[in-house]
Scaffold this motif. Structure first.
Motif, mmCIF file in Angstrom:
data_model
loop_
_atom_site.group_PDB
_atom_site.id
_atom_site.type_symbol
_atom_site.label_atom_id
_atom_site.label_comp_id
_atom_site.label_asym_id
_atom_site.label_seq_id
_atom_site.Cartn_x
_atom_site.Cartn_y
_atom_site.Cartn_z
ATOM 1 N N ASP A 50 19.068 15.210 -26.981
ATOM 2 C CA ASP A 50 17.837 15.492 -26.521
ATOM 3 C C ASP A 50 17.283 14.809 -25.520
ATOM 4 O OD1 ASP A 50 17.191 17.966 -28.212
ATOM 5 O OD2 ASP A 50 17.677 16.501 -29.636
ATOM 6 N N VAL A 51 17.380 13.653 -25.740
ATOM 7 C CA VAL A 51 16.939 12.327 -24.722
ATOM 8 C C VAL A 51 17.777 11.234 -24.491
ATOM 9 C CG1 VAL A 51 15.006 10.621 -24.670
ATOM 10 C CG2 VAL A 51 14.463 12.837 -25.769
ATOM 11 N N VAL A 52 18.021 10.630 -23.325
ATOM 12 C CA VAL A 52 18.869 9.650 -23.027
ATOM 13 C C VAL A 52 17.952 8.214 -22.829
ATOM 14 C CG1 VAL A 52 20.498 8.799 -21.396
ATOM 15 C CG2 VAL A 52 20.747 11.096 -21.975
ATOM 16 N N LYS A 72 21.428 15.757 -12.514
ATOM 17 C CA LYS A 72 22.326 16.428 -11.781
ATOM 18 C C LYS A 72 22.972 17.730 -12.860
ATOM 19 C CE LYS A 72 25.790 16.908 -8.119
ATOM 20 N NZ LYS A 72 26.572 16.464 -7.530
ATOM 21 N N ALA A 73 23.720 17.014 -13.870
ATOM 22 C CA ALA A 73 24.370 17.974 -14.810
ATOM 23 C C ALA A 73 23.466 18.789 -15.748
ATOM 24 C CB ALA A 73 25.542 16.972 -15.448
ATOM 25 N N TRP A 74 22.469 18.017 -16.090
ATOM 26 C CA TRP A 74 21.436 18.433 -17.461
ATOM 27 C C TRP A 74 20.115 18.061 -16.939
ATOM 28 C CZ3 TRP A 74 25.547 14.767 -18.312
ATOM 29 C CH2 TRP A 74 26.783 15.600 -18.715
ATOM 30 N N PRO A 75 19.557 18.819 -15.903
ATOM 31 C CA PRO A 75 18.170 18.505 -15.510
ATOM 32 C C PRO A 75 17.068 18.535 -16.583
ATOM 33 C CG PRO A 75 19.205 20.628 -14.723
ATOM 34 C CD PRO A 75 20.145 20.041 -15.350
ATOM 35 N N HIS A 76 17.355 19.084 -17.525
ATOM 36 C CA HIS A 76 16.268 19.366 -18.677
ATOM 37 C C HIS A 76 16.071 18.249 -19.608
ATOM 38 C CE1 HIS A 76 19.972 21.126 -20.400
ATOM 39 N NE2 HIS A 76 19.578 20.760 -21.495
ATOM 40 N N VAL A 77 17.329 17.188 -19.538
ATOM 41 C CA VAL A 77 17.225 16.140 -20.649
ATOM 42 C C VAL A 77 16.479 15.050 -19.887
ATOM 43 C CG1 VAL A 77 18.786 14.407 -21.587
ATOM 44 C CG2 VAL A 77 19.533 16.700 -21.362
ATOM 45 N N PRO A 78 15.450 14.548 -20.743
ATOM 46 C CA PRO A 78 14.573 13.399 -20.272
ATOM 47 C C PRO A 78 15.450 12.011 -20.420
ATOM 48 C CG PRO A 78 13.475 14.671 -21.952
ATOM 49 C CD PRO A 78 14.630 15.281 -21.872
ATOM 50 N N VAL A 79 15.222 11.297 -19.226
ATOM 51 C CA VAL A 79 15.906 9.865 -19.206
ATOM 52 C C VAL A 79 14.948 8.774 -19.038
ATOM 53 C CG1 VAL A 79 17.541 8.526 -18.074
ATOM 54 C CG2 VAL A 79 17.871 11.055 -18.060
ATOM 55 N N LEU A 80 15.059 7.909 -20.071
ATOM 56 C CA LEU A 80 14.074 6.726 -20.162
ATOM 57 C C LEU A 80 15.069 5.357 -19.638
ATOM 58 C CD1 LEU A 80 13.016 8.617 -22.450
ATOM 59 C CD2 LEU A 80 11.623 6.828 -23.217
ATOM 60 N N ILE A 81 14.524 4.558 -18.719
ATOM 61 C CA ILE A 81 15.065 3.815 -18.033
ATOM 62 C C ILE A 81 14.349 2.325 -18.902
ATOM 63 C CG2 ILE A 81 15.690 2.325 -16.110
ATOM 64 C CD1 ILE A 81 16.784 4.920 -16.069
ATOM 65 N N MET A 82 15.399 1.481 -19.307
ATOM 66 C CA MET A 82 14.805 0.307 -19.715
ATOM 67 C C MET A 82 15.405 -0.974 -18.778
ATOM 68 S SD MET A 82 15.690 0.446 -23.857
ATOM 69 C CE MET A 82 17.183 0.219 -23.386
ATOM 70 N N THR A 83 14.320 -1.997 -18.536
ATOM 71 C CA THR A 83 15.013 -3.139 -17.826
ATOM 72 C C THR A 83 14.345 -4.606 -18.204
ATOM 73 O OG1 THR A 83 15.500 -3.598 -15.557
ATOM 74 C CG2 THR A 83 13.514 -2.712 -15.716
ATOM 75 N N ALA A 84 14.967 -5.430 -18.079
ATOM 76 C CA ALA A 84 14.393 -6.791 -18.412
ATOM 77 C C ALA A 84 13.971 -7.346 -17.089
ATOM 78 C CB ALA A 84 15.378 -7.599 -19.029
ATOM 79 N N PHE A 85 14.317 -6.544 -15.952
ATOM 80 C CA PHE A 85 14.041 -7.161 -14.635
ATOM 81 C C PHE A 85 13.052 -6.073 -13.715
ATOM 82 C CE2 PHE A 85 18.241 -8.566 -15.715
ATOM 83 C CZ PHE A 85 18.018 -9.757 -15.863
ATOM 84 N N GLY A 86 12.102 -5.786 -14.540
ATOM 85 C CA GLY A 86 11.195 -4.708 -13.864
ATOM 86 C C GLY A 86 10.380 -5.115 -12.824
ATOM 87 N N SER A 87 10.445 -4.207 -11.797
ATOM 88 C CA SER A 87 9.448 -4.394 -10.513
ATOM 89 C C SER A 87 8.859 -3.028 -10.243
ATOM 90 C CB SER A 87 10.224 -4.884 -9.385
ATOM 91 O OG SER A 87 11.545 -3.823 -8.805
ATOM 92 N N ILE A 88 7.949 -3.306 -9.430
ATOM 93 C CA ILE A 88 7.218 -1.843 -9.095
ATOM 94 C C ILE A 88 8.031 -0.887 -8.122
ATOM 95 C CG2 ILE A 88 5.497 -0.983 -7.650
ATOM 96 C CD1 ILE A 88 3.695 -3.264 -8.376
#
Length: 142
Positions: A50-52, A72-88
């Motif tokens: 359901d979610v990545v 590209k393959a599953w456009p309906h799947v929401p993807v959350l990005i996590m990072t320790a090096f965040g920038s705008i």
């Protein structure tokens, strides 16, 4: 939650992987935690999620590339990005590619859980829409 949502978590840092898996399972989600992004993408070929949730900086395959391939393959799947090096700049970049959310590490559990809850609701709405669309096509040929 009527049916358990399936969350795929991808992070090369084993500690974050374990923390996320425990946190999400405690909230009632089914969690698949994979440390290698290539293995995770192969898992997506075989399984429905359901979610990545993916880390941004990983060896060989970045979170941005995971995002692009999932969208590209599953456009309906929401993807959350996590990072320790965040920038705008990096946040804007991944949002342009369709990221559902951008979360900086260390994250607040409440913030992460709210974002995942919202992503799960979006995934369910997409699934219901597809089912209704299929029913309309079968019944009325629309």
């Amino acid at each position: 939650m009527s049916e358990k949502a399936h969350i795929l978590v991808i992070d090369d840092e084993k500690n974050y992987l374990l923390v996320l898996q425990t946190l999400l399972e405690d909230e009632g989600y089914t969690v698949t935690a994979i440390s290698d992004p290539e293995t995770a993408l192969a898992f997506l070929e075989e399984s429905e999620v359901d979610v990545v949730v993916t880390d941004m900086k990983m060896p060989r395959v970045s979170g941005r590339e995971v995002l692009q391939r999932v969208k590209k393959a599953w456009p309906h799947v929401p993807v959350l990005i996590m990072t320790a090096f965040g920038s705008i700049e990096s946040a804007v970049d991944v949002m342009k590619y369709g990221a559902f959310d951008y979360i900086t590490k260390p994250f607040s559990n409440d913030e992460l859980l709210l974002s995942i809850h919202n992503a799960v609701e979006l995934a369910r709405a997409h699934r219901q829409y597809r089912l209704l669309q299929e029913a309309m096509e079968n019944r009325y040929g629309i």
